[in-house]
Design a protein around this motif. Structure first.
Motif, PDB file in Angstrom:
ATOM      1  N   UNK A 114       0.816  -1.205   0.000  1.00  0.00           N
ATOM      2  CA  UNK A 114       0.000   0.000   0.000  1.00  0.00           C
ATOM      3  C   UNK A 114       0.853   1.259   0.000  1.00  0.00           C
ATOM      4  N   UNK A 115       1.962   1.232   0.731  1.00  0.00           N
ATOM      5  CA  UNK A 115       2.831   2.407   0.786  1.00  0.00           C
ATOM      6  C   UNK A 115       3.481   2.674  -0.570  1.00  0.00           C
ATOM      7  N   UNK A 116       3.949   1.613  -1.218  1.00  0.00           N
ATOM      8  CA  UNK A 116       4.566   1.779  -2.540  1.00  0.00           C
ATOM      9  C   UNK A 116       3.531   2.291  -3.539  1.00  0.00           C
ATOM     10  N   UNK A 117       2.338   1.700  -3.509  1.00  0.00           N
ATOM     11  CA  UNK A 117       1.279   2.141  -4.428  1.00  0.00           C
ATOM     12  C   UNK A 117       0.880   3.581  -4.150  1.00  0.00           C
ATOM     13  N   UNK A 118       0.791   3.955  -2.867  1.00  0.00           N
ATOM     14  CA  UNK A 118       0.425   5.327  -2.519  1.00  0.00           C
ATOM     15  C   UNK A 118       1.438   6.328  -3.077  1.00  0.00           C
ATOM     16  N   UNK A 119       2.721   6.057  -2.850  1.00  0.00           N
ATOM     17  CA  UNK A 119       3.740   6.988  -3.345  1.00  0.00           C
ATOM     18  C   UNK A 119       3.796   7.009  -4.862  1.00  0.00           C
ATOM     19  N   UNK A 120       3.549   5.879  -5.499  1.00  0.00           N
ATOM     20  CA  UNK A 120       3.522   5.842  -6.962  1.00  0.00           C
ATOM     21  C   UNK A 120       2.350   6.665  -7.502  1.00  0.00           C
ATOM     22  N   UNK A 121       1.147   6.433  -6.947  1.00  0.00           N
ATOM     23  CA  UNK A 121      -0.025   7.202  -7.370  1.00  0.00           C
ATOM     24  C   UNK A 121       0.178   8.689  -7.082  1.00  0.00           C
ATOM     25  N   UNK A 122       0.783   9.015  -5.944  1.00  0.00           N
ATOM     26  CA  UNK A 122       1.013  10.419  -5.595  1.00  0.00           C
ATOM     27  C   UNK A 122       1.933  11.094  -6.605  1.00  0.00           C
ATOM     28  N   UNK A 149      -9.240   3.078  -4.462  1.00  0.00           N
ATOM     29  CA  UNK A 149      -9.086   1.623  -4.421  1.00  0.00           C
ATOM     30  C   UNK A 149      -8.141   1.202  -3.293  1.00  0.00           C
ATOM     31  N   UNK A 150      -7.115   1.997  -3.024  1.00  0.00           N
ATOM     32  CA  UNK A 150      -6.215   1.691  -1.911  1.00  0.00           C
ATOM     33  C   UNK A 150      -6.918   1.794  -0.562  1.00  0.00           C
ATOM     34  N   UNK A 151      -7.907   2.674  -0.468  1.00  0.00           N
ATOM     35  CA  UNK A 151      -8.649   2.851   0.781  1.00  0.00           C
ATOM     36  C   UNK A 151      -9.855   1.914   0.886  1.00  0.00           C
ATOM     37  N   UNK A 152      -9.950   0.935  -0.026  1.00  0.00           N
ATOM     38  CA  UNK A 152     -11.065  -0.015  -0.080  1.00  0.00           C
ATOM     39  C   UNK A 152     -12.404   0.675  -0.310  1.00  0.00           C
ATOM     40  N   UNK A 153     -12.388   1.801  -0.982  1.00  0.00           N
ATOM     41  CA  UNK A 153     -13.615   2.495  -1.373  1.00  0.00           C
ATOM     42  C   UNK A 153     -13.824   2.231  -2.863  1.00  0.00           C
ATOM     43  N   UNK A 154     -14.150   0.975  -3.170  1.00  0.00           N
ATOM     44  CA  UNK A 154     -14.257   0.548  -4.566  1.00  0.00           C
ATOM     45  C   UNK A 154     -15.328   1.321  -5.324  1.00  0.00           C
ATOM     46  N   UNK A 155     -16.449   1.573  -4.669  1.00  0.00           N
ATOM     47  CA  UNK A 155     -17.542   2.296  -5.319  1.00  0.00           C
ATOM     48  C   UNK A 155     -17.089   3.693  -5.750  1.00  0.00           C
ATOM     49  N   UNK A 156     -16.422   4.412  -4.857  1.00  0.00           N
ATOM     50  CA  UNK A 156     -15.959   5.756  -5.191  1.00  0.00           C
ATOM     51  C   UNK A 156     -14.882   5.725  -6.270  1.00  0.00           C
ATOM     52  N   UNK A 157     -14.050   4.692  -6.267  1.00  0.00           N
ATOM     53  CA  UNK A 157     -13.041   4.557  -7.313  1.00  0.00           C
ATOM     54  C   UNK A 157     -13.654   4.377  -8.679  1.00  0.00           C
ATOM     55  N   UNK A 158     -14.679   3.545  -8.759  1.00  0.00           N
ATOM     56  CA  UNK A 158     -15.353   3.322 -10.039  1.00  0.00           C
ATOM     57  C   UNK A 158     -16.109   4.576 -10.473  1.00  0.00           C
ATOM     58  N   UNK A 159     -16.766   5.252  -9.523  1.00  0.00           N
ATOM     59  CA  UNK A 159     -17.472   6.494  -9.850  1.00  0.00           C
ATOM     60  C   UNK A 159     -16.486   7.549 -10.331  1.00  0.00           C
TER      61      UNK A 159
END
Length: 186
Positions: A3-11, A46-56
């Motif tokens: 999650x940390x690697x993905x967060x910094x990559x997305x950031x 998606x990293x925060x497990x808010x799949x619905x908001x990610x798709x929206x």
């Protein structure tokens, strides 16, 4: 660790895309970077497990940016670079700095405060879309319906106004074509 690697990559990618959006002088590059930045923001959901908001985020906001992209390609000369004429650069810098400071304070204040608690705690055994549906169709039902009606009215008004402008411009074009043909036949 993942999650940390993905967060910094997305950031990093999100900041890069939005920097390109703001700094690019080509409208197509700016809109492409804006769409990519919106997709990267969905990665945070998606990293925060808010799949619905990610798709929206992907469907609504990225779709809206792509519609903006299409209109930009159709109506503007996108090969020409934009040249800005800033008359008071210090004022722009000052207002930008104050806005950034206000934004940082607004985001840091809830983290620092100890008096904030959730009104609607997470319900155990309910998935994310179900929890959103429960809150949306219980507490926020009336604002949801009012927003739907307002969007419907705005859409109908936009169609009516666009139809009137198309009739006027089409009539003017036909009149200009007839006048051109009349001049050519004389």
């Amino acid at each position: 660790m993942f999650e940390a690697i993905a967060f910094y990559l997305f950031s990093a990618v999100t900041i890069t895309m939005f920097t390109i959006t703001v700094m690019s002088k080509n409208a197509l590059y700016s809109m492409s970077a804006l769409a990519a930045g919106m997709v990267m923001i969905s990665g945070f959901f998606f990293l925060l497990d808010a799949d619905f908001l990610g798709v929206v985020q992907i469907i609504v906001y990225t779709g809206a940016v792509m519609a903006l992209y299409a209109f930009g390609m159709m109506f503007f000369n996108t090969t020409r670079e934009v040249k800005e004429n800033v008359r008071a650069p210090m004022l722009v810098f000052l207002l930008s700095g104050m806005s950034a400071l206000l934004l940082v304070v607004a985001f840091v204040a809830p983290i620092v405060s100890d008096h904030i608690e959730a009104i609607y705690p997470v319900v155990e055994g309910v998935e994310n879309p179900q929890a959103v549906g429960i809150v949306l169709f219980t507490k926020y039902l009336v604002p949801f319906e009012v927003a739907a009606v307002m969007l419907l009215v705005a859409m109908i008004a936009g169609i009516i106004l666009a139809g009137k402008k198309m009739d006027e411009s089409l009539t003017l074009k036909i009149d200009a074509d007839e006048e051109f043909q009349n001049r050519g036949s004389k």
